[in-house]
Design a protein around this motif. Structure first.
Motif: not given
Length: 305
Positions: A217-233, A278-288
């Protein structure tokens, strides 16, 4: 179609058009900020990455030469590997601490507001200030960690926590968890509080145990919240720089050089501005790419609209 119907249709189109222009007017300031402070700098960085761009002198066009150089740069690949290793460990550690804390402070109990405030306090400290604080705490002569570890029987003598790779790495992980876990906790508390109490109560009445309610119950309903926290982390961990620069200066033996630290060295120590771009652009592509993959994985099996 009658004249009245035509007039009404024309009026609706004009109303929609005016609403559209009004909406564009409202978002124009935000669009201007995004264009000036993100889009244009990114485009200029792309342009720099296609040049040999010294600090002094005229830039020289080299096309994709910087990107070709990047593929054979062993030190950059080492920095990528270390950053990935650090990101995985620190993200797991943050969630391992933040999730239990979120469950603890989400429920109404005496002094819960005080607990939330105490846990969140390190978040308001700047990362550079937190790094300097922990450098002092870990100091072998005047810090507090060494005497504390001696009293607890963890070490028999003075231990320099920033002198070896393993000790320094664990110290930095502990500092980041102390600094960031409160922020992740607040995000997770928001997700927990959004779960309808009726669903939890119905599951409890149906005989679901605490672990079953959490798992199904808890984990499935928190998928989107956890997605936000995971992406930020994950994003924050990949962009880590201050703690390595301040606490260890990339050591011991240059084994703690993150990707951003390496970009900093190339751009502002070696003055290879084009290669740093160039390294910065590569890092941006990796993050995206990582963010897109995370969002896709967390949506798998989610049938909600």
């Amino acid at each position: 179609m009658t004249t009245a119907a035509l007039t009404s249709s024309t009026g609706r189109r004009r109303t929609r058009r005016r609403s559209g222009w009004r909406g564009l007017l409202y978002i124009a300031p935000a669009m201007a900020l995004v264009i000036v402070f993100f889009v244009l700098p990114v485009l200029f960085t792309v342009w720099m990455s296609l040049h040999k761009w010294p600090l002094l002198g005229q830039p020289a066009w080299i096309g994709f030469g910087n990107y070709v150089r990047m593929m054979s740069d062993a030190r950059f690949m080492t920095a990528l590997g270390f950053t990935a290793h650090y990101t995985i460990i620190v993200t797991i550690a943050i969630f391992a601490v933040a999730f239990p804390l979120a469950i603890f402070v989400e429920k109404q109990r005496p002094l819960v507001s005080v607990y939330r405030t105490i846990i969140f306090l390190p978040v308001v400290v700047g990362l550079a200030s937190a790094s300097l604080l922990w450098v002092w705490l870990a100091n072998v002569d005047s810090g507090l960690f060494t005497p504390l570890m001696q009293r607890l029987g963890l070490t028999s003598g003075r231990l320099n926590l920033l002198a070896t790779f393993d000790a320094a790495f664990l110290t930095i992980i502990a500092m980041v968890v102390w600094k960031i876990a409160g922020f992740t906790m607040i995000i997770l508390v928001t997700g927990l509080q959004a779960i309808p109490a009726e669903l939890t109560e119905a599951a409890r009445i149906d005989g679901a145990r605490r672990w079953q309610r959490f798992r199904y119950l808890t984990l499935p309903l928190m998928r989107r919240t956890m997605a936000l926290a995971l992406i930020l982390s994950v994003t924050g961990s990949i962009l880590a720089f201050d703690q390595f620069y301040i606490m260890t200066s990339g050591g011991p033996q240059n084994r703690m050089i993150s990707v951003v630290y390496y970009i900093f060295n190339q751009s502002f120590v070696s003055f290879n501005l084009g290669y740093g771009a160039a390294l910065s652009i590569a890092l941006l592509a990796i993050l995206v790419a990582i963010s897109v993959v995370q969002l896709w994985l967390l949506k798998v099996g989610d049938d909600r609209p």
